[in-house]
Design an enzyme around this catalytic site. Sequence first.
Site, PDB file in Angstrom:
ATOM      1  N   ASP A 178      48.884  41.417  38.424  1.00 20.85           N
ATOM      2  CA  ASP A 178      49.022  40.763  39.734  1.00 20.85           C
ATOM      3  C   ASP A 178      50.504  40.763  40.111  1.00 20.85           C
ATOM      4  O   ASP A 178      50.997  41.750  40.655  1.00 20.85           O
ATOM      5  CB  ASP A 178      48.428  39.361  39.659  1.00 20.85           C
ATOM      6  CG  ASP A 178      48.405  38.668  41.000  1.00 20.85           C
ATOM      7  OD1 ASP A 178      48.698  39.332  42.010  1.00 20.85           O
ATOM      8  OD2 ASP A 178      48.110  37.462  41.066  1.00 20.85           O
ATOM      9  N   ASP A 180      38.872  34.407  34.099  1.00 18.22           N
ATOM     10  CA  ASP A 180      38.326  33.058  34.266  1.00 18.22           C
ATOM     11  C   ASP A 180      38.862  32.332  35.480  1.00 18.22           C
ATOM     12  O   ASP A 180      39.903  32.696  36.046  1.00 18.22           O
ATOM     13  CB  ASP A 180      38.673  32.208  33.052  1.00 18.22           C
ATOM     14  CG  ASP A 180      40.146  31.780  33.065  1.00 18.22           C
ATOM     15  OD1 ASP A 180      41.015  32.682  33.159  1.00 18.22           O
ATOM     16  OD2 ASP A 180      40.419  30.568  33.007  1.00 18.22           O
TER      17      ASP A 180
HETATM   18  P1  IMP Z   1      50.657  38.373  36.636  1.00 15.34           P
HETATM   19  O1  IMP Z   1      51.525  37.805  35.543  1.00 15.34           O
HETATM   20  O2  IMP Z   1      50.879  37.681  37.958  1.00 15.34           O
HETATM   21  O3  IMP Z   1      50.674  39.867  36.749  1.00 15.34           O
HETATM   22  O4  IMP Z   1      49.187  37.934  36.318  1.00 15.34           O
HETATM   23  C1  IMP Z   1      48.536  38.393  35.264  1.00 15.34           C
HETATM   24  C2  IMP Z   1      47.722  37.304  34.579  1.00 15.34           C
HETATM   25  O5  IMP Z   1      47.246  36.309  35.495  1.00 15.34           O
HETATM   26  C3  IMP Z   1      46.511  37.958  33.995  1.00 15.34           C
HETATM   27  O6  IMP Z   1      46.723  38.128  32.614  1.00 15.34           O
HETATM   28  C4  IMP Z   1      45.392  36.992  34.284  1.00 15.34           C
HETATM   29  O7  IMP Z   1      45.168  36.185  33.139  1.00 15.34           O
HETATM   30  C5  IMP Z   1      45.848  36.114  35.403  1.00 15.34           C
HETATM   31  N1  IMP Z   1      45.231  36.498  36.698  1.00 15.34           N
HETATM   32  C6  IMP Z   1      45.810  37.160  37.718  1.00 15.34           C
HETATM   33  N2  IMP Z   1      44.968  37.357  38.736  1.00 15.34           N
HETATM   34  C7  IMP Z   1      43.803  36.803  38.352  1.00 15.34           C
HETATM   35  C8  IMP Z   1      42.516  36.711  38.995  1.00 15.34           C
HETATM   36  O8  IMP Z   1      42.259  37.164  40.124  1.00 15.34           O
HETATM   37  N3  IMP Z   1      41.548  36.079  38.279  1.00 15.34           N
HETATM   38  C9  IMP Z   1      41.754  35.545  37.042  1.00 15.34           C
HETATM   39  N4  IMP Z   1      42.936  35.642  36.406  1.00 15.34           N
HETATM   40  C10 IMP Z   1      43.961  36.251  37.059  1.00 15.34           C
END
Ligand code: IMP
Length: 186
Positions: free
Chosen positions: A114, A170
Amino acid sequence: MALANDFATTLVEKDRIAQRVHELGVQIAKDLQRSVAATPAGQEPHIVIIAVMTGAMVFVADLIREMPIKLRIELVAVSSYPGTSVESKGVKMKSALPDKLANSHVLLIDDILDSGQTLHTLIDLINKEKPASLRTCVLLRKPGKAKLPVKVEYVGFDIPDEFVVGYGLDYDGLYRNHPAIAVLRT
Ligand code: IMP
Ligand code: MG
């Protein structure tokens, strides 16, 4: 209590996930084997998979069974979306990195990319251990937001910028056991 009523839409059906996981497993195993074959003489060519807990649990369990190569599986626990949050609250390491990563071919696997904070943090930490190679794989990738530059070699599906659950992902600890990727009813 049944799950199905809680979902507004399904973004990726169970069968499409299985097909894509198979394709990824074949491709990744081939690439890792090529790296192992190129290991300099005198070095033991280990392959280490690091699964980011808890979200990558289901994906990794399926993916490794599509990879008929010798590998070690390690876990790293990270939290960025605690409880009912639907956006990143900053990355918190909840376990130490696995040891003996030096000279190993490492494959880092997460459920979804994300903002990039989770993988950016982990890639930095792992590179400090001097692996022979480091590749990253995610099942899902969302567009947009202020993304950190994160190099991801393998992506299962690009999805719209919506909060999704299922297949390991989740909301407040729930829905990880749903076999498809779905958007929650709000
Ligand atoms: P980032 O650090 O923003 O790239 O997010 C990654 C982490 O956030 C992932 O390992 C997920 O655990 C959680 N995450 C991001 N988007 C979602 C979503 O749409 N649903 C559930 N978990 C998410
Ligand atoms: Mg996660």
